[in-house]
Design a protein around this motif. Sequence first.
Motif, short mmCIF file in Angstrom:
data_model
loop_
_atom_site.label_atom_id
_atom_site.label_comp_id
_atom_site.label_asym_id
_atom_site.label_seq_id
_atom_site.Cartn_x
_atom_site.Cartn_y
_atom_site.Cartn_z
N PRO A 1 41.63 50.53 -8.05
CA PRO A 1 41.64 49.82 -9.16
C PRO A 1 40.32 48.81 -9.33
O PRO A 1 39.91 48.36 -10.25
N CYS A 2 39.18 48.99 -8.40
CA CYS A 2 38.14 48.16 -8.24
C CYS A 2 36.78 48.97 -8.53
O CYS A 2 36.62 50.05 -8.10
N ILE A 3 35.62 48.42 -9.12
CA ILE A 3 34.63 48.89 -9.24
C ILE A 3 33.67 47.55 -8.85
O ILE A 3 34.05 46.50 -8.88
N GLN B 1 43.03 54.31 -13.07
CA GLN B 1 43.98 54.32 -14.05
C GLN B 1 43.27 53.32 -15.27
O GLN B 1 43.23 52.36 -15.37
N LEU B 2 42.70 54.26 -16.38
CA LEU B 2 42.27 53.77 -17.33
C LEU B 2 43.14 52.95 -18.51
O LEU B 2 44.05 53.38 -18.87
N LEU B 3 42.43 51.90 -18.83
CA LEU B 3 43.10 51.08 -19.94
C LEU B 3 42.35 51.07 -21.01
O LEU B 3 41.18 51.09 -21.10
N ASN B 4 43.08 51.10 -22.35
CA ASN B 4 42.25 50.84 -23.36
C ASN B 4 41.21 49.75 -23.65
O ASN B 4 41.86 48.61 -23.51
N PRO B 5 39.93 49.60 -23.72
CA PRO B 5 39.28 48.63 -23.54
C PRO B 5 38.96 47.99 -24.90
O PRO B 5 38.43 47.11 -25.16
N THR C 1 38.34 44.80 -11.77
CA THR C 1 39.55 45.80 -11.71
C THR C 1 39.39 45.89 -13.37
O THR C 1 38.49 45.32 -14.25
N LEU C 2 39.84 47.12 -13.95
CA LEU C 2 39.73 47.60 -15.23
C LEU C 2 40.67 46.97 -16.32
O LEU C 2 40.70 47.52 -17.44
N ASP C 3 41.57 46.02 -15.78
CA ASP C 3 42.25 45.30 -16.81
C ASP C 3 41.63 44.14 -17.33
O ASP C 3 42.47 43.19 -18.06
N THR C 4 40.45 43.41 -16.68
CA THR C 4 40.24 42.13 -17.22
C THR C 4 38.40 42.27 -17.11
O THR C 4 37.79 42.81 -16.19
N LEU C 5 37.71 41.41 -17.90
CA LEU C 5 36.38 41.13 -17.95
C LEU C 5 36.02 40.10 -16.86
O LEU C 5 34.79 39.86 -16.57
N SER C 6 37.06 39.36 -16.10
CA SER C 6 36.91 38.26 -15.05
C SER C 6 36.71 39.08 -13.91
O SER C 6 37.79 39.70 -13.54
N PRO C 7 35.58 38.76 -13.18
CA PRO C 7 35.52 39.43 -12.03
C PRO C 7 36.15 38.74 -10.73
O PRO C 7 36.53 37.64 -11.00
#
Length: 270
Positions: A186-188, A213-217, A143-149
């Motif tokens: 939410p998923c890629i 929904q893009l979040l500031n990375p 998801t675009l809110d975390t680097l953990s898969p």
Amino acid sequence: MMKHIESNLPLPVTNDSLRNFAQLIYLSQINQAMTLKSISDLCRLHSSTDMIYPKTSQSHTMGLMYWQINNIWQAPTWATIEYGLKWKMSHYYVGHMYVPVYPIAMLTPYLANVTDENAQVSFYVINELLNDTRGDLICSIYTLDTLSPRLSFGNDILFTSPGVQNIMNFPYSLLMKRVDCKDNSPCIIHCLLNHNQHQIGQTLFLNRPKNYQLLNPNLQIESIKQISSTDSNITITVDRPALFVWLDITANVTGYFSRNEFHVSTKNDY
């Protein structure tokens, strides 16, 4: 051009005309690069020697070229190299999509709903090398809110001759349910193919990019280290996945990047 961009990407929301123009240039280059890559991926997927008809020597894809490499004047064209020899986003994509050992991730049907029990996510590897090719394909769902898969899976690959292999298949609805992606957006899925000391990535969007929904990375350039008279290493850090990262250099510096216009989904992506 605007209609094509708008179908997949969010248009700029700003009253600043100069900023609006700059953002449209960025979006148009993403659109061009993704269009070339999508067509190339589909054609390469149907390029196996197993598909050649013995009686006619014909097959689905017997070769692939694109229009066009460079410009002979300054203009908004399909060229992947600008008139001044600067590489566009699409030229970096061309270098990526033509590598001889290449992974492809595909959702069938395209943009399937997460409730579609007939939809399938498939993973392929294309090999154009004559010698043996060994390695592994590792894919992760983010998801675009975390680097953990949310989930990682993979398989070994082995080629003794050129061809296309279907490495893995998963029912789409069950896979999304397992990782709790109840809505596609939410998923890629990001894959890494490791083979013969080479590595190449591939990202599958499960929805149109404009619907995410893009979040500031918190994208930062951590360091720039010169390693020779012509080469430098750039280290980038992020707190969350970053999509379509584009690096640019000042006008008085010439050269190009080993990678550009890429997605960062792990701390070790770049």
